[in-house]
Design a protein around this motif. Structure first.
Motif, PDB file in Angstrom:
ATOM      1  N   ILE A 127      53.686  51.241  22.826  1.00 16.10           N
ATOM      2  CA  ILE A 127      52.529  50.575  23.434  1.00 16.10           C
ATOM      3  C   ILE A 127      51.232  51.217  22.950  1.00 16.10           C
ATOM      4  CG2 ILE A 127      51.375  50.049  25.630  1.00 16.10           C
ATOM      5  CD1 ILE A 127      53.988  48.530  25.231  1.00 16.10           C
ATOM      6  N   TYR A 128      51.264  52.552  22.779  1.00 13.69           N
ATOM      7  CA  TYR A 128      50.067  53.293  22.380  1.00 13.69           C
ATOM      8  C   TYR A 128      50.508  54.581  21.699  1.00 13.69           C
ATOM      9  CZ  TYR A 128      45.826  56.168  22.798  1.00 13.69           C
ATOM     10  OH  TYR A 128      44.753  56.968  22.531  1.00 13.69           O
ATOM     11  N   VAL A 169      53.065  56.322  24.216  1.00 15.22           N
ATOM     12  CA  VAL A 169      53.433  55.544  25.399  1.00 15.22           C
ATOM     13  C   VAL A 169      54.386  54.446  24.954  1.00 15.22           C
ATOM     14  CG1 VAL A 169      52.621  54.088  27.290  1.00 15.22           C
ATOM     15  CG2 VAL A 169      51.256  56.051  26.558  1.00 15.22           C
ATOM     16  N   LEU A 170      55.552  54.405  25.583  1.00 16.86           N
ATOM     17  CA  LEU A 170      56.602  53.463  25.210  1.00 16.86           C
ATOM     18  C   LEU A 170      56.913  52.510  26.345  1.00 16.86           C
ATOM     19  CD1 LEU A 170      59.184  55.930  23.585  1.00 16.86           C
ATOM     20  CD2 LEU A 170      57.293  54.741  22.471  1.00 16.86           C
ATOM     21  N   ASP A 171      57.504  51.362  25.991  1.00 16.34           N
ATOM     22  CA  ASP A 171      58.035  50.409  26.962  1.00 16.34           C
ATOM     23  C   ASP A 171      59.559  50.513  26.875  1.00 16.34           C
ATOM     24  OD1 ASP A 171      58.226  48.431  28.843  1.00 16.34           O
ATOM     25  OD2 ASP A 171      56.910  47.022  27.801  1.00 16.34           O
ATOM     26  N   LYS A 172      60.165  51.171  27.862  1.00 13.09           N
ATOM     27  CA  LYS A 172      61.605  51.453  27.805  1.00 13.09           C
ATOM     28  C   LYS A 172      62.416  50.280  28.350  1.00 13.09           C
ATOM     29  CE  LYS A 172      64.168  53.936  30.766  1.00 13.09           C
ATOM     30  NZ  LYS A 172      65.445  53.192  30.792  1.00 13.09           N
ATOM     31  N   PRO A 173      63.456  49.870  27.624  1.00 18.92           N
ATOM     32  CA  PRO A 173      64.345  48.843  28.174  1.00 18.92           C
ATOM     33  C   PRO A 173      65.265  49.429  29.244  1.00 18.92           C
ATOM     34  CG  PRO A 173      65.161  49.569  26.052  1.00 18.92           C
ATOM     35  CD  PRO A 173      63.859  50.287  26.274  1.00 18.92           C
ATOM     36  N   ALA A 174      65.899  48.568  30.018  1.00 19.09           N
ATOM     37  CA  ALA A 174      66.929  49.015  30.956  1.00 19.09           C
ATOM     38  C   ALA A 174      68.168  49.427  30.170  1.00 19.09           C
ATOM     39  CB  ALA A 174      67.275  47.901  31.933  1.00 19.09           C
ATOM     40  N   GLN A 175      69.046  50.175  30.848  1.00 19.54           N
ATOM     41  CA  GLN A 175      70.293  50.662  30.228  1.00 19.54           C
ATOM     42  C   GLN A 175      70.049  51.579  29.022  1.00 19.54           C
ATOM     43  OE1 GLN A 175      70.851  46.873  30.898  1.00 19.54           O
ATOM     44  NE2 GLN A 175      71.502  47.587  32.906  1.00 19.54           N
ATOM     45  N   GLN A 176      68.952  52.325  29.077  1.00 19.73           N
ATOM     46  CA  GLN A 176      68.708  53.341  28.057  1.00 19.73           C
ATOM     47  C   GLN A 176      68.186  54.597  28.746  1.00 19.73           C
ATOM     48  OE1 GLN A 176      65.672  52.566  25.044  1.00 19.73           O
ATOM     49  NE2 GLN A 176      66.775  53.827  23.576  1.00 19.73           N
TER      50      GLN A 176
END
Length: 311
Positions: free
Chosen positions: A93-94, A101-108
């Motif tokens: 994201i940044y 800054v990250l956008d984390k998926p579910a199940q990780q």
């Protein structure tokens, strides 16, 4: 405080520059005011860092004059032995020289565990840093549970991690979440202040208990709805503390476990993970004090529950 930072292509060590503002102040005292930790100074001294004043190497007892140019060169960092370097997709994201800054998926997982030793955010970030030629490791600032999706922040250097840790303890890093819980929450706005500790019968599970750590969560109702005749509530949450499983424990404590959160009494009939997403992250930049705000839309699996619902 006047400072800047740089990383040259020839020297990958993280470097900060400061301008001395007091005559006669010892370098050690100035470094303390500039929030360089004692641990960092020890690493600089013994592990390949460097302190210079006006381009001349100096030790911490050197007296400064106003206007002196101080350079702090931190030693290269090595990842911990248990952290394997992996290459894969991360949603950035940044990014700048200090934070990611990250956008984390579910199940990780955020960090590797015995059950999930590979493909964690930390593993992949180490691989990403390696590709960049960055002599650093993944310093997690805001951690998310494996099944929680959304925004998380990573410091690129131990010193930045130190600064963000200070910011967290003083409440300068703010996170907001959205969740879907079982039942219709009665109060439009409420604060849950209840201490959280490890459950004696479990390694993983937490619970509200008198001898737990102080924990504070604000809850705001966004919408009441029904999904296949079952009452549910879409809520927004603000964390004032960052205890393990805090939102999940607090919502179960007031009788409204997260949908999909089997560990704390939720049902997986409609979603195969706890319906929880970090939608907002606000912070001051650890070096520039610039106000940063990041946003993330809830994942498609949570959005599907809302789209399929009836008011």
């Amino acid at each position: 405080m006047s400072h800047s930072w740089q990383m040259s292509k020839m020297d990958t060590r993280f470097t900060l520059h400061f301008i001395a503002e007091k005559d006669g102040q010892l370098l050690r005292e100035a470094l303390t005011e500039w929030r360089i930790s004692k641990r960092a100074l020890t690493a600089i001294k013994f592990d390949g860092g460097l302190l210079t004043v006006n381009d001349v190497e100096r030790n911490v007892r050197h007296p400064l004059r106003m206007g002196d140019r101080v350079e702090v060169k931190f030693p290269p960092e090595e990842k911990s032995e248990g952290l394997a370097v992996e290459h894969g997709e991360i949603s950035i994201i940044y990014e700048d020289e200090a934070i990611l800054v990250l956008d984390k998926p579910a199940q990780q997982s955020t960090i590797p565990s015995r059950e999930h030793p590979t493909n964690s955010i930390a593993n992949l970030v180490c691989g990403y840093f390696q590709q960049q030629g960055l002599a650093s490791t993944a310093h997690i600032v805001t951690r998310l549970d494996r099944d929680t999706s959304g925004l998380l922040c990573i410091a690129k250097h131990a010193h930045i991690h130190h600064l963000t840790g200070l910011a967290q303890r003083s409440g300068e890093i703010s996170r907001q979440y959205e969740a879907i819980v079982h039942g219709h929450v009665a109060q439009d706005v409420q604060s849950i202040i209840a201490p959280i500790g490890r459950k004696e019968t479990s390694i993983i599970e937490r619970e509200v208990r008198e001898d737990g750590q102080f924990a504070h969560t604000d809850v705001t109702i966004l919408r009441h709805f029904y999904l296949q005749d079952e009452p549910m509530t879409h809520i927004q949450l603000k964390l004032h503390t960052g205890r393990t499983h805090q939102i999940r424990v607090h919502m179960a404590y007031i009788g409204h476990p997260l949908v999909g959160d089997e560990l704390y009494g939720g049902s997986r009939d409609h979603i195969n993970r706890q319906a929880l997403h970090c939608v907002s992250l606000k912070m001051l930049h650890p070096l520039t004090d610039e106000r940063l705000q990041f946003k993330s839309n809830i994942n498609v699996d949570m959005q599907r529950l809302l789209n399929d619902s009836l008011v």
